[in-house]
Design a protein around this motif. Structure first.
Motif, PDB file in Angstrom:
ATOM      1  N   TYR A 136       0.827  -1.215   0.000  1.00  0.00           N
ATOM      2  CA  TYR A 136       0.000   0.000   0.000  1.00  0.00           C
ATOM      3  C   TYR A 136       0.860   1.264   0.000  1.00  0.00           C
ATOM      4  CZ  TYR A 136       0.709   0.696   5.095  1.00  0.00           C
ATOM      5  OH  TYR A 136       1.242   0.921   6.333  1.00  0.00           O
ATOM      6  N   MET A 137       2.055   1.192   0.613  1.00  0.00           N
ATOM      7  CA  MET A 137       2.935   2.352   0.593  1.00  0.00           C
ATOM      8  C   MET A 137       3.627   2.485  -0.759  1.00  0.00           C
ATOM      9  SD  MET A 137       4.668   2.579   4.395  1.00  0.00           S
ATOM     10  CE  MET A 137       5.365   4.198   4.013  1.00  0.00           C
ATOM     11  N   LEU A 138       3.962   1.359  -1.357  1.00  0.00           N
ATOM     12  CA  LEU A 138       4.581   1.375  -2.683  1.00  0.00           C
ATOM     13  C   LEU A 138       3.628   1.995  -3.708  1.00  0.00           C
ATOM     14  CD1 LEU A 138       6.158  -2.195  -2.623  1.00  0.00           C
ATOM     15  CD2 LEU A 138       7.451  -0.071  -2.873  1.00  0.00           C
ATOM     16  N   GLU A 139       2.360   1.633  -3.626  1.00  0.00           N
ATOM     17  CA  GLU A 139       1.354   2.169  -4.552  1.00  0.00           C
ATOM     18  C   GLU A 139       1.178   3.673  -4.375  1.00  0.00           C
ATOM     19  OE1 GLU A 139      -2.259  -0.042  -4.217  1.00  0.00           O
ATOM     20  OE2 GLU A 139      -1.309  -1.948  -4.719  1.00  0.00           O
ATOM     21  N   LYS A 140       1.189   4.103  -3.132  1.00  0.00           N
ATOM     22  CA  LYS A 140       1.031   5.524  -2.852  1.00  0.00           C
ATOM     23  C   LYS A 140       2.223   6.330  -3.366  1.00  0.00           C
ATOM     24  CE  LYS A 140       0.284   8.786   0.971  1.00  0.00           C
ATOM     25  NZ  LYS A 140       0.122   8.922   2.443  1.00  0.00           N
ATOM     26  N   LEU A 141       3.438   5.843  -3.105  1.00  0.00           N
ATOM     27  CA  LEU A 141       4.646   6.565  -3.516  1.00  0.00           C
ATOM     28  C   LEU A 141       4.867   6.505  -5.025  1.00  0.00           C
ATOM     29  CD1 LEU A 141       7.034   5.495  -0.610  1.00  0.00           C
ATOM     30  CD2 LEU A 141       6.108   7.776  -1.010  1.00  0.00           C
ATOM     31  N   ALA A 142       4.289   5.503  -5.678  1.00  0.00           N
ATOM     32  CA  ALA A 142       4.434   5.387  -7.136  1.00  0.00           C
ATOM     33  C   ALA A 142       3.740   6.530  -7.863  1.00  0.00           C
ATOM     34  CB  ALA A 142       3.875   4.043  -7.609  1.00  0.00           C
ATOM     35  N   ASN A 143       2.824   7.203  -7.178  1.00  0.00           N
ATOM     36  CA  ASN A 143       2.100   8.333  -7.770  1.00  0.00           C
ATOM     37  C   ASN A 143       2.665   9.677  -7.331  1.00  0.00           C
ATOM     38  OD1 ASN A 143       0.074   6.817  -9.208  1.00  0.00           O
ATOM     39  ND2 ASN A 143      -0.793   6.272  -7.213  1.00  0.00           N
ATOM     40  N   ASP A 144       3.834   9.634  -6.702  1.00  0.00           N
ATOM     41  CA  ASP A 144       4.460  10.873  -6.229  1.00  0.00           C
ATOM     42  C   ASP A 144       4.810  11.774  -7.417  1.00  0.00           C
ATOM     43  OD1 ASP A 144       5.781  11.753  -3.394  1.00  0.00           O
ATOM     44  OD2 ASP A 144       6.945  12.545  -5.078  1.00  0.00           O
ATOM     45  N   LYS A 145       4.805  13.078  -7.186  1.00  0.00           N
ATOM     46  CA  LYS A 145       5.094  14.026  -8.259  1.00  0.00           C
ATOM     47  C   LYS A 145       6.579  14.076  -8.617  1.00  0.00           C
ATOM     48  CE  LYS A 145       5.320  18.082  -5.130  1.00  0.00           C
ATOM     49  NZ  LYS A 145       6.573  17.702  -4.600  1.00  0.00           N
ATOM     50  N   ASP A 146       7.452  13.653  -7.694  1.00  0.00           N
ATOM     51  CA  ASP A 146       8.905  13.731  -7.922  1.00  0.00           C
ATOM     52  C   ASP A 146       9.427  12.461  -8.596  1.00  0.00           C
ATOM     53  OD1 ASP A 146       9.181  16.270  -6.673  1.00  0.00           O
ATOM     54  OD2 ASP A 146       9.131  15.285  -4.705  1.00  0.00           O
ATOM     55  N   TRP A 147      10.205  12.642  -9.671  1.00  0.00           N
ATOM     56  CA  TRP A 147      10.701  11.495 -10.440  1.00  0.00           C
ATOM     57  C   TRP A 147      11.611  10.603  -9.602  1.00  0.00           C
ATOM     58  CZ3 TRP A 147      15.853  10.631 -10.877  1.00  0.00           C
ATOM     59  CH2 TRP A 147      16.715  11.711 -10.706  1.00  0.00           C
ATOM     60  N   TRP A 148      12.393  11.215  -8.692  1.00  0.00           N
ATOM     61  CA  TRP A 148      13.351  10.408  -7.936  1.00  0.00           C
ATOM     62  C   TRP A 148      12.659   9.462  -6.942  1.00  0.00           C
ATOM     63  CZ3 TRP A 148      13.349  15.794  -7.789  1.00  0.00           C
ATOM     64  CH2 TRP A 148      12.874  16.387  -6.612  1.00  0.00           C
ATOM     65  N   ILE A 149      11.456   9.824  -6.516  1.00  0.00           N
ATOM     66  CA  ILE A 149      10.693   8.917  -5.656  1.00  0.00           C
ATOM     67  C   ILE A 149      10.177   7.749  -6.495  1.00  0.00           C
ATOM     68  CG2 ILE A 149       8.687   8.657  -4.150  1.00  0.00           C
ATOM     69  CD1 ILE A 149      10.866  10.405  -2.961  1.00  0.00           C
ATOM     70  N   LYS A 150       9.624   8.070  -7.655  1.00  0.00           N
ATOM     71  CA  LYS A 150       9.119   7.025  -8.554  1.00  0.00           C
ATOM     72  C   LYS A 150      10.249   6.103  -9.022  1.00  0.00           C
ATOM     73  CE  LYS A 150       6.856   9.780 -11.438  1.00  0.00           C
ATOM     74  NZ  LYS A 150       5.980  10.151 -12.583  1.00  0.00           N
ATOM     75  N   GLU A 151      11.442   6.689  -9.179  1.00  0.00           N
ATOM     76  CA  GLU A 151      12.593   5.882  -9.597  1.00  0.00           C
ATOM     77  C   GLU A 151      12.914   4.805  -8.555  1.00  0.00           C
ATOM     78  OE1 GLU A 151      17.301   6.532 -10.840  1.00  0.00           O
ATOM     79  OE2 GLU A 151      16.355   7.836  -9.351  1.00  0.00           O
ATOM     80  N   GLN A 152      12.864   5.186  -7.271  1.00  0.00           N
ATOM     81  CA  GLN A 152      13.151   4.223  -6.206  1.00  0.00           C
ATOM     82  C   GLN A 152      12.082   3.131  -6.147  1.00  0.00           C
ATOM     83  OE1 GLN A 152      16.077   4.642  -5.232  1.00  0.00           O
ATOM     84  NE2 GLN A 152      16.206   6.725  -5.989  1.00  0.00           N
ATOM     85  N   ILE A 153      10.826   3.515  -6.357  1.00  0.00           N
ATOM     86  CA  ILE A 153       9.736   2.534  -6.366  1.00  0.00           C
ATOM     87  C   ILE A 153       9.913   1.580  -7.552  1.00  0.00           C
ATOM     88  CG2 ILE A 153       7.237   2.214  -6.566  1.00  0.00           C
ATOM     89  CD1 ILE A 153       8.227   3.410  -3.890  1.00  0.00           C
ATOM     90  N   ALA A 154      10.359   2.139  -8.672  1.00  0.00           N
ATOM     91  CA  ALA A 154      10.583   1.330  -9.875  1.00  0.00           C
ATOM     92  C   ALA A 154      11.665   0.278  -9.643  1.00  0.00           C
ATOM     93  CB  ALA A 154      10.970   2.227 -11.045  1.00  0.00           C
ATOM     94  N   LYS A 155      12.645   0.593  -8.797  1.00  0.00           N
ATOM     95  CA  LYS A 155      13.752  -0.336  -8.513  1.00  0.00           C
ATOM     96  C   LYS A 155      13.388  -1.370  -7.451  1.00  0.00           C
ATOM     97  CE  LYS A 155      17.536   2.993  -9.209  1.00  0.00           C
ATOM     98  NZ  LYS A 155      18.606   3.734  -8.479  1.00  0.00           N
ATOM     99  N   ASN A 156      12.402  -1.039  -6.614  1.00  0.00           N
ATOM    100  CA  ASN A 156      12.095  -1.870  -5.456  1.00  0.00           C
ATOM    101  C   ASN A 156      11.535  -3.236  -5.878  1.00  0.00           C
ATOM    102  OD1 ASN A 156      10.903  -2.945  -2.974  1.00  0.00           O
ATOM    103  ND2 ASN A 156      11.130  -0.882  -2.153  1.00  0.00           N
ATOM    104  N   PRO A 157      12.191  -4.333  -5.483  1.00  0.00           N
ATOM    105  CA  PRO A 157      11.733  -5.671  -5.898  1.00  0.00           C
ATOM    106  C   PRO A 157      10.366  -6.078  -5.349  1.00  0.00           C
ATOM    107  CG  PRO A 157      13.495  -5.831  -4.272  1.00  0.00           C
ATOM    108  CD  PRO A 157      13.425  -4.401  -4.683  1.00  0.00           C
ATOM    109  N   ASN A 158       9.859  -5.326  -4.362  1.00  0.00           N
ATOM    110  CA  ASN A 158       8.543  -5.646  -3.795  1.00  0.00           C
ATOM    111  C   ASN A 158       7.399  -4.905  -4.476  1.00  0.00           C
ATOM    112  OD1 ASN A 158       9.572  -7.428  -1.941  1.00  0.00           O
ATOM    113  ND2 ASN A 158       9.696  -5.954  -0.289  1.00  0.00           N
ATOM    114  N   THR A 159       7.732  -4.035  -5.414  1.00  0.00           N
ATOM    115  CA  THR A 159       6.697  -3.253  -6.093  1.00  0.00           C
ATOM    116  C   THR A 159       5.779  -4.182  -6.896  1.00  0.00           C
ATOM    117  OG1 THR A 159       8.116  -1.304  -6.250  1.00  0.00           O
ATOM    118  CG2 THR A 159       6.275  -1.412  -7.775  1.00  0.00           C
ATOM    119  N   PRO A 160       4.456  -4.059  -6.713  1.00  0.00           N
ATOM    120  CA  PRO A 160       3.500  -4.916  -7.433  1.00  0.00           C
ATOM    121  C   PRO A 160       3.650  -4.810  -8.950  1.00  0.00           C
ATOM    122  CG  PRO A 160       2.414  -3.761  -5.637  1.00  0.00           C
ATOM    123  CD  PRO A 160       3.782  -3.160  -5.754  1.00  0.00           C
ATOM    124  N   LEU A 161       3.347  -5.881  -9.629  1.00  0.00           N
ATOM    125  CA  LEU A 161       3.526  -5.956 -11.081  1.00  0.00           C
ATOM    126  C   LEU A 161       2.729  -4.894 -11.830  1.00  0.00           C
ATOM    127  CD1 LEU A 161       4.699  -7.332 -13.543  1.00  0.00           C
ATOM    128  CD2 LEU A 161       2.893  -9.060 -13.400  1.00  0.00           C
TER     129      LEU A 161
END
Length: 375
Positions: A206-231
């Motif tokens: 639920y936190m990964l989903e929330k941060l994936a919609n962040d306005k800052d690219w560097w936050i989305k970049e970290q979520i994109a790298k995270n192996p736990n991020t939902p498909l």
């Protein structure tokens, strides 16, 4: 052994040093240097995890400081020897013992009371330090507390307590610790530590989903790298307009094959580099990327643990020394290729060969052997 003997005669000292550091170097080779006049060489062999415990015990009483430091830092040193070294007169020795994961709990507990903060800091960072000792160290100096906050043996309760500290370095360490509970992570996000929280490998969906919609690219970049991020989020971020976010997806080891097949054709070099580095990249993709004009992509392919011997054999003849060094360091590189690279004109390549675990035997992969991707 043939490669080792060849490299031990190398004109570059660094090559010999790497041979003596290689945990696969036979004990008979290490013992050959026991009486070497170079104290640093003695340090390298006593810190090698393959060095025999009986010789480590003997050398723990050596008069040369750097030799005792090698013994004190070696995870293969017997617990009783480490316990004795904890009483050495030199703080450097005690510091090495404090950081050694094989040091017994009782010894770590004693060193946690040492007057030198660097020793206490090493105890705080040791993954073998018991919970009760870590609890005591949270009341210590700043950098000792930071070390506790980074320790993967710290409990969620202890990390929650540390997260309330006013110091930012402590909060940052807590944000990255995989044991930190979600409630604590949520509070740290509100306090402005989003980037570090986004990197936490234990971040709930639920936190990964929330941060994936962040306005800052560097936050989305970290979520994109995270192996736990939902498909479903991975698929969305793979289409992101910012190449840095797409590059994050390309590097994620959980990114599906169909997405990697698309991203390796991305017009942006950082995205293609991400795919080249992905340990689960399909073999056919690695094959195509190994023909890239930009040397850094070929170098990354050479370093990829999933690259098969056939591609590594081809890249071993690359004109760029950094690409050949990547091949020399890869565990999948065939023995005969390593043997040729041991005579490479580039020092960087020969140093890389010296660190390869396969130089000690003929069990390295063969050129025609391929490794199946695990997607």
């Amino acid at each position: 052994m043939e490669i080792i003997e060849k490299l031990l005669q190398d004109k570059n000292k660094e090559v010999k040093y790497k041979i003596l550091q290689n945990p696969n170097t036979p004990v008979s080779i290490l013992e050959r240097f026991l009486d070497d006049k170079d104290d640093y060489i003695k340090f390298l062999i006593t810190s090698n995890p393959s060095f025999p415990p009986n010789l480590l015990e003997k050398l723990s009483q050596d008069k040369i400081l750097i030799v005792r430091r090698g013994v004190a830092s070696n995870p293969s040193t017997p617990a009783e020897v480490l316990a004795k070294l904890a009483y050495d007169k030199k703080d450097w020795i005690k510091k090495d013992v404090a950081g050694n994961p094989s040091t017994p709990s009782k010894t770590l507990e004693e060193l946690a009371d040492d007057s030198f903060y660097k020793i206490r800091e090493m105890v705080a960072s040791n993954p073998s330090t018991p919970e009760n000792v870590l609890e005591k160290l949270v009341e210590d100096d700043l950098w000792v507390k930071v070390a506790v906050a980074k320790n993967t043996n710290a409990t969620p309760e202890l990390l929650d307590k540390l997260s309330l500290d006013i110091n930012e370095d402590i909060k940052k360490a807590v944000a990255g610790n995989p044991n930190t509970n979600p409630k604590t992570l949520e509070r740290l996000v509100e306090e402005g530590f989003k980037t570090l929280v986004a990197l936490n490998p234990s971040l709930p969906s639920y936190m990964l989903e929330k941060l994936a919609n962040d306005k800052d690219w560097w936050i989305k970049e970290q979520i994109a790298k995270n192996p736990n991020t939902p498909l479903n989020i991975i698929r969305e971020l793979a289409e992101d307009e910012d190449e840095r976010v797409r590059a994050g997806v390309a590097r994620n080891p959980k990114t599906p094959k169909d997405i990697l097949n698309k991203l390796f054709q991305d017009e942006n070099i950082s995205v293609r580099l991400g795919v080249a580095a992905n340990p689960h990249a399909p073999i056919e993709v690695l094959e195509k990327l190994s023909e890239e004009e930009y040397y850094l992509v070929r170098k990354t392919i050479a370093e990829n643990p999933n690259t098969p011997p056939s591609i590594l054999t081809k890249l071993s003849k690359d004109k760029n020394a950094k690409v050949r060094a990547g091949v020399a360091a890869n565990n999948n590189t065939p023995y005969e290729v390593l043997s040729k690279l041991a005579e490479d004109k580039s020092d960087e390549v020969r140093v890389a060969v010296a660190q390869n675990p396969n130089i000690t035997n003929n069990n390295a992969p063969q050129p025609n052997k391929s490794i199946s991707p695990s997607i």
